[in-house]
Design an enzyme around this catalytic site. Structure first.
Site, PDB file in Angstrom:
ATOM      1  N   CYS A 131      40.486  29.929  30.662  1.00 49.55           N
ATOM      2  CA  CYS A 131      39.424  30.377  29.757  1.00 49.55           C
ATOM      3  C   CYS A 131      39.925  31.002  28.457  1.00 49.55           C
ATOM      4  O   CYS A 131      39.661  30.485  27.379  1.00 49.55           O
ATOM      5  CB  CYS A 131      38.521  31.354  30.492  1.00 49.55           C
ATOM      6  SG  CYS A 131      37.811  30.633  31.969  1.00 49.55           S
ATOM      7  N   GLY A 166      46.565  34.342  30.411  1.00 50.59           N
ATOM      8  CA  GLY A 166      46.633  32.900  30.645  1.00 50.59           C
ATOM      9  C   GLY A 166      45.316  32.465  31.252  1.00 50.59           C
ATOM     10  O   GLY A 166      44.294  33.134  31.105  1.00 50.59           O
ATOM     11  N   LYS A 170      28.907  34.313  24.715  1.00 55.86           N
ATOM     12  CA  LYS A 170      30.011  33.943  25.606  1.00 55.86           C
ATOM     13  C   LYS A 170      31.342  33.938  24.853  1.00 55.86           C
ATOM     14  O   LYS A 170      32.327  34.548  25.277  1.00 55.86           O
ATOM     15  CB  LYS A 170      29.729  32.553  26.203  1.00 55.86           C
ATOM     16  CG  LYS A 170      30.865  31.943  26.962  1.00 55.86           C
ATOM     17  CD  LYS A 170      31.156  32.695  28.232  1.00 55.86           C
ATOM     18  CE  LYS A 170      32.397  32.147  28.906  1.00 55.86           C
ATOM     19  NZ  LYS A 170      32.698  32.761  30.164  1.00 55.86           N
ATOM     20  N   LEU A 174      43.157  46.720  29.740  1.00 55.18           N
ATOM     21  CA  LEU A 174      44.155  47.427  28.938  1.00 55.18           C
ATOM     22  C   LEU A 174      45.504  47.418  29.655  1.00 55.18           C
ATOM     23  O   LEU A 174      46.305  48.318  29.457  1.00 55.18           O
ATOM     24  CB  LEU A 174      43.707  48.873  28.688  1.00 55.18           C
ATOM     25  CG  LEU A 174      42.687  49.102  27.568  1.00 55.18           C
ATOM     26  CD1 LEU A 174      42.431  50.592  27.372  1.00 55.18           C
ATOM     27  CD2 LEU A 174      43.157  48.493  26.236  1.00 55.18           C
ATOM     28  N   LEU A 210      31.685  34.819  35.160  1.00 53.22           N
ATOM     29  CA  LEU A 210      32.454  35.138  36.374  1.00 53.22           C
ATOM     30  C   LEU A 210      33.949  34.937  36.162  1.00 53.22           C
ATOM     31  O   LEU A 210      34.383  34.148  35.329  1.00 53.22           O
ATOM     32  CB  LEU A 210      31.963  34.324  37.562  1.00 53.22           C
ATOM     33  CG  LEU A 210      31.871  32.810  37.475  1.00 53.22           C
ATOM     34  CD1 LEU A 210      33.211  32.167  37.756  1.00 53.22           C
ATOM     35  CD2 LEU A 210      30.843  32.324  38.479  1.00 53.22           C
ATOM     36  N   ARG A 211      34.727  35.714  36.924  1.00 54.34           N
ATOM     37  CA  ARG A 211      36.186  35.618  36.861  1.00 54.34           C
ATOM     38  C   ARG A 211      36.699  34.887  38.082  1.00 54.34           C
ATOM     39  O   ARG A 211      36.162  35.064  39.179  1.00 54.34           O
ATOM     40  CB  ARG A 211      36.814  37.030  36.873  1.00 54.34           C
ATOM     41  CG  ARG A 211      36.536  37.841  35.653  1.00 54.34           C
ATOM     42  CD  ARG A 211      36.778  39.308  35.918  1.00 54.34           C
ATOM     43  NE  ARG A 211      35.879  39.801  36.981  1.00 54.34           N
ATOM     44  CZ  ARG A 211      35.929  41.005  37.522  1.00 54.34           C
ATOM     45  NH1 ARG A 211      36.845  41.861  37.138  1.00 54.34           N
ATOM     46  NH2 ARG A 211      35.072  41.365  38.467  1.00 54.34           N
TER      47      ARG A 211
HETATM   48  C1  UGA Z   1      37.730  35.271  32.097  1.00 55.87           C
HETATM   49  C2  UGA Z   1      36.683  36.370  31.863  1.00 55.87           C
HETATM   50  O1  UGA Z   1      37.175  37.613  32.351  1.00 55.87           O
HETATM   51  C3  UGA Z   1      35.362  36.030  32.579  1.00 55.87           C
HETATM   52  O2  UGA Z   1      34.385  36.999  32.263  1.00 55.87           O
HETATM   53  C4  UGA Z   1      34.885  34.663  32.076  1.00 55.87           C
HETATM   54  O3  UGA Z   1      33.682  34.263  32.713  1.00 55.87           O
HETATM   55  C5  UGA Z   1      35.958  33.624  32.374  1.00 55.87           C
HETATM   56  O4  UGA Z   1      37.185  34.009  31.691  1.00 55.87           O
HETATM   57  C6  UGA Z   1      35.461  32.299  31.864  1.00 55.87           C
HETATM   58  O5  UGA Z   1      35.261  32.161  30.653  1.00 55.87           O
HETATM   59  O6  UGA Z   1      35.165  31.416  32.672  1.00 55.87           O
HETATM   60  P1  UGA Z   1      39.398  34.639  34.128  1.00 55.87           P
HETATM   61  O7  UGA Z   1      39.966  33.603  33.209  1.00 55.87           O
HETATM   62  O8  UGA Z   1      39.067  34.280  35.532  1.00 55.87           O
HETATM   63  O9  UGA Z   1      38.038  35.242  33.502  1.00 55.87           O
HETATM   64  O10 UGA Z   1      40.477  35.793  34.191  1.00 55.87           O
HETATM   65  P2  UGA Z   1      40.621  37.323  33.769  1.00 55.87           P
HETATM   66  O11 UGA Z   1      40.516  38.189  34.937  1.00 55.87           O
HETATM   67  O12 UGA Z   1      39.743  37.636  32.619  1.00 55.87           O
HETATM   68  O13 UGA Z   1      42.144  37.330  33.286  1.00 55.87           O
HETATM   69  C7  UGA Z   1      42.596  36.494  32.218  1.00 55.87           C
HETATM   70  C8  UGA Z   1      44.040  36.739  31.921  1.00 55.87           C
HETATM   71  O14 UGA Z   1      44.228  37.991  31.277  1.00 55.87           O
HETATM   72  C9  UGA Z   1      44.972  36.739  33.143  1.00 55.87           C
HETATM   73  O15 UGA Z   1      46.144  36.035  32.835  1.00 55.87           O
HETATM   74  C10 UGA Z   1      45.269  38.215  33.348  1.00 55.87           C
HETATM   75  O16 UGA Z   1      46.498  38.435  33.964  1.00 55.87           O
HETATM   76  C11 UGA Z   1      45.269  38.712  31.908  1.00 55.87           C
HETATM   77  N1  UGA Z   1      44.997  40.150  31.768  1.00 55.87           N
HETATM   78  C12 UGA Z   1      43.787  40.655  32.139  1.00 55.87           C
HETATM   79  C13 UGA Z   1      45.974  40.980  31.228  1.00 55.87           C
HETATM   80  O17 UGA Z   1      47.080  40.548  30.866  1.00 55.87           O
HETATM   81  N2  UGA Z   1      45.683  42.316  31.075  1.00 55.87           N
HETATM   82  C14 UGA Z   1      44.493  42.838  31.428  1.00 55.87           C
HETATM   83  O18 UGA Z   1      44.299  44.061  31.250  1.00 55.87           O
HETATM   84  C15 UGA Z   1      43.525  41.993  31.989  1.00 55.87           C
END
Ligand code: UGA
Length: 436
Positions: free
Chosen positions: A264, A261, A208, A254, A153-154
């Site tokens: 996770c 950040g 994972k 993308l 989950l996010r």
């Molecule tokens: C992430 C994973 O997406 C989940 O599937 C996973 O369960 C979770 O880690 C975990 O291990 O608990 P999360 O950390 O909530 O989830 O956030 P994301 O939505 O994945 O975003 C992570 C970072 O990447 C954010 O800083 C976001 O701004 C950045 N991001 C995301 C980008 O810079 N570009 C993108 O295209 C997507």
């Protein structure tokens, strides 16, 4: 079924709430008495859309309870989920002391069969270690199983994700454990139609790590492409769109920007690099993913430096402190890189993020927070966008220009269109697109 969930962080609390919503009886355990007291008063220790309602409903209906005692948790249910923190420890390896402690305490108190399920993100082979620990600390000769059930989950969309997963992964070693896990997830599988994958424990643990690192790699890939786009006069948004329509590549993750950040990706990529190293593989590819992520922040900082020339006494308005929209979480957020840099250079900072301000203030107390993004930008020499909150996307750009002392916007999330910003007379730098 009765289920115990140990750890009431994002994963534990959402998992517990979700299981109770599915009709199970859940006891959430945490050794932080303050947190458990808050939860009993129906106050959420984290901000997560929809969580409050689900917790309230299930507490009222008697399906969700809280406790500080693992002993009570061990007596309460046959299945015990471990959702405690695995913070970065010695040399980037995950610190598994909380996981170990839960295993040990459960072993000491169990008097009949228990299934201990790893829900926290743990290195491969943690299941093996957990089994050894349990065997060592068991007081009675009773059977147990260990399983791995990684969470995908996010933050920000945790409940939606929990009820509509892309897949459920279970790593088990016995049919008894598999049946218990299938029973727990039956309502979600029936309602969402997702696949429940059964594999061995090491494979589930690796699924994972491999998934999170792949997503981080996708982001670093597009960020590297964004640097080439800047040099070649291309627009990374258009390039990413063109790539993403290929179903083998996919549109998600993308978005070029200031880098990933959160609690996770940075931690998990690091842990995957270290565990691979430990078992004999030098994961250079992921080391480069990390380097690109860091370089993205430095590159944006260089743009700020270039634009302001002298940073001292300049008013810099930072819009967005959370690591992404929809959460108050600032762990490993880009803001934690920029704020100290700008403070050191003696900038005059004004900050906006109504959701994450409180958490940010706990780390950097005494800074100036303004409740309205437009007001935050008033009198600024530069606006820096670090989180793509809807309030920022919906800003009245004409009013923004009028409010600022000098109309300079550095956009770490590619929120606005360069042509529009140029038309309005902004000096506008974004990521992987022409500056205006
Ligand atoms: C992430 C994973 O997406 C989940 O599937 C996973 O369960 C979770 O880690 C975990 O291990 O608990 P999360 O950390 O909530 O989830 O956030 P994301 O939505 O994945 O975003 C992570 C970072 O990447 C954010 O800083 C976001 O701004 C950045 N991001 C995301 C980008 O810079 N570009 C993108 O295209 C997507």
């Amino acid at each position: 079924m009765n289920i115990t969930v140990v750890g009431t962080g994002y994963v534990g609390l959402v998992t517990g709430a979700c299981f109770s919503e599915m009709g199970h009886h859940v006891l959430c355990v945490d050794n932080d008495a303050r947190k458990i007291e808050m939860l009993k008063r129906l106050e959420m220790p984290i901000y997560e859309d929809g969580l409050q309602e689900v917790v309230e409903r299930n507490v009222e209906q008697g399906r969700l309870n809280f406790s500080t005692s693992i002993k009570e948790g061990t007596e309460y249910a046959e299945v015990i989920f471990i959702a405690v923190g695995t913070p970065p420890g010695y040399r980037g390896q995950a610190n598994l002391s909380y996981v170990e402690q839960v295993g040990r305490t459960v072993a000491e108190h169990m008097t009949s069969y228990r299934l201990l399920v790893e829900k926290s993100t743990v290195p491969v082979n943690t299941g093996e270690q957990l089994k050894r620990t349990m065997t060592k600390y068991l007081r009675e000769d009773v059977a147990f199983d260990v399983a791995s059930n990684p969470e995908f989950l996010r933050e920000g969309t945790a409940l939606v994700d929990a009820f509509n997963p892309d897949r459920i992964v279970i790593g088990v070693e016995s049919d008894r454990a598999a049946q218990l896990m299938e029973e727990i997830y039956k309502p979600i599988v029936e309602q969402s139609g997702c696949e429940l994958l059964r594999m061995n424990i090491a494979s589930a643990e690796l699924t994972k790590h491999a998934s999170n690192s792949f997503l981080a790699m996708k982001i670093s890939y597009v960020n590297a492409v964004s640097r080439v786009c800047e040099l070649a006069g291309a627009d990374v948004k258009q390039v990413a769109h063109g790539m993403g329509l290929d179903s083998r590549i996919g549109k998600q993750f993308l978005h070029a920007g200031v880098g990933y950040g959160g609690s996770c990706f940075p931690k998990d990529v690091d842990a995957f690099v270290h565990l691979s190293d430990q078992i004999g593989y030098d994961f250079q590819l992921l080391k480069e993913v990390q380097r690109i992520n860091q370089a993205q922040r430095e590159h944006l900082m260089a743009k700020i430096q270039h634009e302001l020339w002298v940073i001292q006494d300049k008013v810099v308005a930072i819009l967005g402190l959370a690591f992404k929209p929809g959460t108050d979480d600032v762990r490993e957020a880009p803001s934690l890189y920029f704020v100290p840099q700008l403070l050191e250079a003696k900038a005059n900072l004004r900050l906006w993020d109504n959701v994450a301000a409180k958490k940010f203030d706990e780390i950097h107390p005494g800074l100036t927070y303004i409740e309205d993004p437009l007001e935050c930008a008033r009198g600024a020499d530069l606006v820096l966008i670090l989180t793509d909150w809807p309030e920022i996307k919906n800003l009245d750009l004409k009013a923004l220009k009028e409010a600022m002392k000098a109309p300079v916007v550095i956009d770490g999330r590619n929120v606005f269109e360069p042509e529009k910003m140029e038309e309005l007379g902004f000096t506008y730098y974004s990521v992987g697109r022409p500056a205006t």
